[in-house]
Scaffold this active site. Sequence first.
Site, PDB file in Angstrom:
ATOM      1  N   HIS A 136       0.834  -1.202   0.000  1.00 24.54           N
ATOM      2  CA  HIS A 136       0.000   0.000   0.000  1.00 24.54           C
ATOM      3  C   HIS A 136       0.869   1.252   0.000  1.00 24.54           C
ATOM      4  O   HIS A 136       2.084   1.186   0.203  1.00 24.54           O
ATOM      5  CB  HIS A 136      -0.916   0.033   1.235  1.00 24.54           C
ATOM      6  CG  HIS A 136      -0.166   0.173   2.530  1.00 24.54           C
ATOM      7  ND1 HIS A 136       0.502  -0.870   3.132  1.00 24.54           N
ATOM      8  CD2 HIS A 136       0.035   1.251   3.329  1.00 24.54           C
ATOM      9  CE1 HIS A 136       1.081  -0.446   4.236  1.00 24.54           C
ATOM     10  NE2 HIS A 136       0.823   0.845   4.376  1.00 24.54           N
ATOM     11  N   ASP A 138       0.336   4.989   2.136  1.00 26.59           N
ATOM     12  CA  ASP A 138      -0.500   5.359   3.282  1.00 26.59           C
ATOM     13  C   ASP A 138      -1.671   6.259   2.879  1.00 26.59           C
ATOM     14  O   ASP A 138      -1.509   7.179   2.069  1.00 26.59           O
ATOM     15  CB  ASP A 138       0.352   6.071   4.344  1.00 26.59           C
ATOM     16  CG  ASP A 138       1.395   5.132   4.944  1.00 26.59           C
ATOM     17  OD1 ASP A 138       1.085   3.947   5.126  1.00 26.59           O
ATOM     18  OD2 ASP A 138       2.521   5.603   5.222  1.00 26.59           O
ATOM     19  N   ARG A 308       4.675   6.577  14.118  1.00 27.85           N
ATOM     20  CA  ARG A 308       4.672   7.065  12.733  1.00 27.85           C
ATOM     21  C   ARG A 308       3.983   8.420  12.656  1.00 27.85           C
ATOM     22  O   ARG A 308       2.926   8.626  13.242  1.00 27.85           O
ATOM     23  CB  ARG A 308       3.931   6.057  11.854  1.00 27.85           C
ATOM     24  CG  ARG A 308       3.965   6.391  10.393  1.00 27.85           C
ATOM     25  CD  ARG A 308       3.042   5.466   9.614  1.00 27.85           C
ATOM     26  NE  ARG A 308       1.651   5.751   9.952  1.00 27.85           N
ATOM     27  CZ  ARG A 308       0.597   5.284   9.272  1.00 27.85           C
ATOM     28  NH1 ARG A 308       0.773   4.476   8.262  1.00 27.85           N
ATOM     29  NH2 ARG A 308      -0.628   5.613   9.635  1.00 27.85           N
TER      30      ARG A 308
END
Length: 333
Positions: A136, A138, A308
């Site tokens: 993916h 994000d 993150r």
Amino acid sequence: MSPAPTSDSVLGSLSVYNSYDKTPHIGTRFPDPAVQLSAFLTAPNSDELIKDLATLVSHRGVVFFSNQNINIEQQKELGTRLGELTGKPATSKLHRHPITVATAELGDEISVISSKGALFRANVNKDKTRASNGWHADITFEPIPSDYAILKMHTLPEVGGDTLWASGYEAYDRLSPVFKTFLEGLTARHDGNFFVKFAESAGIQVQDPRGAPENTGTDLSAIHPVIRTNPVTGYKALFVNKSFTKRIIELSSDESDWVLEYLFRHVAENHDMQVRYRWSKNDVAIWDNRSNFHTATHDYTQEREGNRVVSLGERPFFDPKSKSRREVLGLQN
Ligand SMILES: O=C(O)CCC(=O)C(=O)O
Ligand SMILES: [Fe+2]
């Protein structure tokens, strides 16, 4: 022909530090822990260093730093300045993930990536699906998706839990000329509504708005160009991903399924456009979500956790005048 090593013109002010390319197409590493991102934030030439770092990340896809002392507030500052210094819209701030609870200890602009937490392991591998299903970029379900992400891992298993990245520039460049042209006219729907279902079942509110005025409401879907121009490099990149991209709008649903399946396999199965990183404690990875894909590896049982920051960039666009990376670097197809 493979590209020459990352040149000083791309490294800019960072060329004074020791670094090397992890693979020809993606990934550069600064192995020396004396190189600290926290010091970039306050250096006399701080803006130059951070702008050059953003440029390097955009060219190389992902950049790694060893054993960093950067704290949460500094990580947020770095995430903000990478995009600000490379011209992102003033209204694009740090992303607040739809299922990050506002009361989370670290605030709602930090996603805790954890083997223990339910949130970011929601739907991951519970049906023992293929590992390649995890590729993916994000939050592409947002109208204003991410420019840069910064992940610092503080707790790691002894072995395992590597992260892989793949180059969207190289994925585009490897397609045949007629297929490139065909894709350049298309748009696709990205959908993250499984997060809404998760929020309902967990009894939590979906964050709203999420870091930009455009990222509002509880329908987590957006339409983006299939080929996207990265505004920092000017290169074209493939911008569909297995986790979020559901439908190419201009095609019939059968055609769309078939083309997307081809493109997802193109990213997952070309390991010569990927880099795999084995983390050490407090390492930091910074990547450009506009022109790369990544995936976690769920091959461990011990604890693993990191923090993150995902910053928001511009509304994705395709500039027909933009160039391919191979064209600019003079690499043969
Ligand atoms: O846990 C990992 O290796 C990567 C998780 C991820 O996708 C992210 O941090 O955006
Ligand atoms: Fe991710």
